[in-house]
Motif scaffolding. Structure first.
Motif, mmCIF file in Angstrom:
data_model
loop_
_atom_site.group_PDB
_atom_site.id
_atom_site.type_symbol
_atom_site.label_atom_id
_atom_site.label_comp_id
_atom_site.label_asym_id
_atom_site.label_seq_id
_atom_site.Cartn_x
_atom_site.Cartn_y
_atom_site.Cartn_z
ATOM 1 N N GLU A 138 -77.355 50.145 64.127
ATOM 2 C CA GLU A 138 -77.410 49.598 62.778
ATOM 3 C C GLU A 138 -78.501 50.279 61.957
ATOM 4 O O GLU A 138 -78.340 50.494 60.753
ATOM 5 N N ALA A 139 -79.600 50.649 62.620
ATOM 6 C CA ALA A 139 -80.669 51.332 61.896
ATOM 7 C C ALA A 139 -80.189 52.688 61.367
ATOM 8 O O ALA A 139 -80.575 53.111 60.277
ATOM 9 N N LEU A 140 -79.338 53.360 62.144
ATOM 10 C CA LEU A 140 -78.756 54.607 61.652
ATOM 11 C C LEU A 140 -77.966 54.344 60.369
ATOM 12 O O LEU A 140 -78.013 55.127 59.415
ATOM 13 N N TYR A 181 -87.042 55.032 62.434
ATOM 14 C CA TYR A 181 -85.826 54.271 62.722
ATOM 15 C C TYR A 181 -85.094 54.741 63.970
ATOM 16 O O TYR A 181 -84.161 54.091 64.433
ATOM 17 N N LEU A 182 -85.515 55.868 64.515
ATOM 18 C CA LEU A 182 -84.906 56.359 65.754
ATOM 19 C C LEU A 182 -85.668 55.909 66.997
ATOM 20 O O LEU A 182 -85.277 56.234 68.118
ATOM 21 N N THR A 194 -85.182 45.168 52.458
ATOM 22 C CA THR A 194 -85.174 46.342 51.588
ATOM 23 C C THR A 194 -85.676 47.559 52.347
ATOM 24 O O THR A 194 -86.558 47.457 53.186
ATOM 25 N N ARG A 195 -85.111 48.697 52.047
ATOM 26 C CA ARG A 195 -85.728 49.951 52.442
ATOM 27 C C ARG A 195 -86.006 50.725 51.173
ATOM 28 O O ARG A 195 -85.231 50.686 50.225
ATOM 29 N N PHE A 243 -87.391 45.930 67.781
ATOM 30 C CA PHE A 243 -88.262 47.025 67.353
ATOM 31 C C PHE A 243 -89.735 46.606 67.427
ATOM 32 O O PHE A 243 -90.057 45.417 67.365
ATOM 33 N N VAL A 244 -90.583 47.585 67.590
ATOM 34 C CA VAL A 244 -92.013 47.314 67.592
ATOM 35 C C VAL A 244 -92.491 47.053 66.162
ATOM 36 O O VAL A 244 -93.221 46.102 65.893
#
Lengths: 251, 251
Positions: A134-136, A233-234, B62-63, B89-90
């Motif tokens: 999803e981050a991709l 994000y990776l 948001t990004r 995620f961290v």
DNA sequence: CGAGTGCTTGATGGAGGTCAAATGTAGTGG
DNA sequence: CCACTACATTTGACCTCCATCAAGCACTCG
């Protein structure tokens, strides 16, 4: 510690697999089978059945509109799980196809339930896998809506190189990139014509060249500079949960 | 059966919660607290800590790029879980803000691990929740890259109405829509100026009007026709896993 | 060697971005 | 109640990036 199967490796990216976890995954593994280039794995509206672990080759999932516009949602590299984000749906809303030929290992979607039930760490690793795909997507949304075609292409090249690097040894100077100009357009939401002009300009500027199924990078410094790439994000790190996961040892 | 808490209701959309599941969720619930409009819940690079169940009000994640372009990733309606896709995620890679004021219930991200460990059905419901937020994203990508601004706006209005309808009684003729033109632009990747012109045209065409924090639909038939909306991606159905889940009763 | 597919290149046009300025509309404090 | 500020909406003028259409070229595989 023997060698990990692709399935094990795909989840082992996020945490150390216990023997219990590895045995559990092994018990669900079916034989991988070859798949042709462009082979369709499922269509929109198909009932969700098998997912696939991609042993080798590239694949993609697609959504299209009635007007015939294709949008690539995920580009899947070796070691990834095709369709993991759809296993809770009754019907697929994407289409899935092989980009190259390769080896795929089918995996009934209900088995995810068994894995989640039998191992908390593996369940969390599955969450990590979904979240990273999803981050991709979120990055793609950001880039396609706010950058020029040139910048998008460079960003995508860097992204793909870095993803590939996590899976195998690749050389930035020349690496596999079996993405046609049309496909690249369908990934970035640009017309093939404009992709062509953009690539031509990049070549003339001495930045990189796409020839057949490879990318050759001439000027890596400028590539990274112009791609303006932030690789956060990776990240595969999952430290924040390590302590909590330690409370749930293999049964 | 008493009334469900917002947290319970958010996962209860996908399956029937057992008493065990409900008690488990209740044991993790903290007190909800008020949040102001535009209040920031986290910034990019912040360590992932609390997630939030949105009891009332709207929020967004948001990004943004260095150039100051903002892209809304998720628009969260009452009852949804803010940040569920980032708990592995961290660091956060999004920023989260309240769109309106509302009530939010904090939820330490490690607790997800406890829930996953203690209940397979709830773990699967969490997968369903994440996957459905991702489905919103893929639809957004498809729509923003392949449709005109007018069509995007109509699609988004219908999407938001249908999502809202799942949570509360709303009337298509006039429903809450606390989204400024700027925010709408940040959602669809369009400039506020162009959003303004598009809304003006829609009003002149007798389709709908956005006034303040509401949308008034004048011609619902044309709205749905032009929005060309396929609601499959909004489905909460999870039948394909029901049988398999029945094997894992509450312990 | 013919057909299909992918790449290349030119010409044209339009959807939407950008810049700038005017006009509401809250909200704040005196 | 008014003055002041901050922000949202509105409107006009101009321009650019990219889509579309069309035609020609190159490679591959029966």
């Amino acid at each position: 510690m023997g060698i990990l199967s692709p399935f094990q490796a795909s989840l082992g990216r996020y945490l150390d697999l216990s023997d219990h976890d590895r045995a559990l995954m092994a018990s669900f593994e079916q034989e991988a089978r070859p798949a042709e280039q462009n082979q369709r794995l499922w269509r929109p509206r198909d009932k969700v059945g098998d997912l696939y672990v991609l042993h080798s080759g590239w694949a993609c999932t697609t959504r299209s509109s009635k007007d015939g516009d294709r949008q690539i949602i995920d580009l899947l590299l070796p070691g990834e799980i095709i369709g993991i984000q759809e296993f809770t749906f009754v019907q697929h809303n994407t289409e899935a196809n092989m980009v190259t030929r390769g080896l795929i290992q089918p995996f009934p979607h209900e088995n995810i339930v068994d894995i989640v039930a039998a191992s908390t760490p593996l369940a969390i690793a599955l969450f990590a896998k979904i979240s990273r795909q999803e981050a991709l997507l979120t990055e793609r949304l950001l880039v396609t809506l706010h950058r020029s075609a040139r910048s998008q292409v460079l960003h995508f090249v860097v992204e793909t190189f870095l993803r590939l690097q996590k899976v195998k040894n690749v050389d930035l100077a020349s690496f596999e990139f079996p993405v046609s100009q049309r496909l690249l357009g369908d990934i970035l939401g640009l017309s093939p014509v404009h992709i062509n002009r953009t690539l031509k300009t990049l070549e003339q500027d001495g930045l990189l060249k796409k020839y057949r199924d490879r990318i050759e990078v001439y000027d890596s410094e400028r590539l990274f500079e112009e791609a303006d790439f932030d690789d956060q994000y990776l990240s595969d790190e999952m430290d924040g949960l390590r302590a909590r996961l330690a409370q749930f040892p293999p049964s």
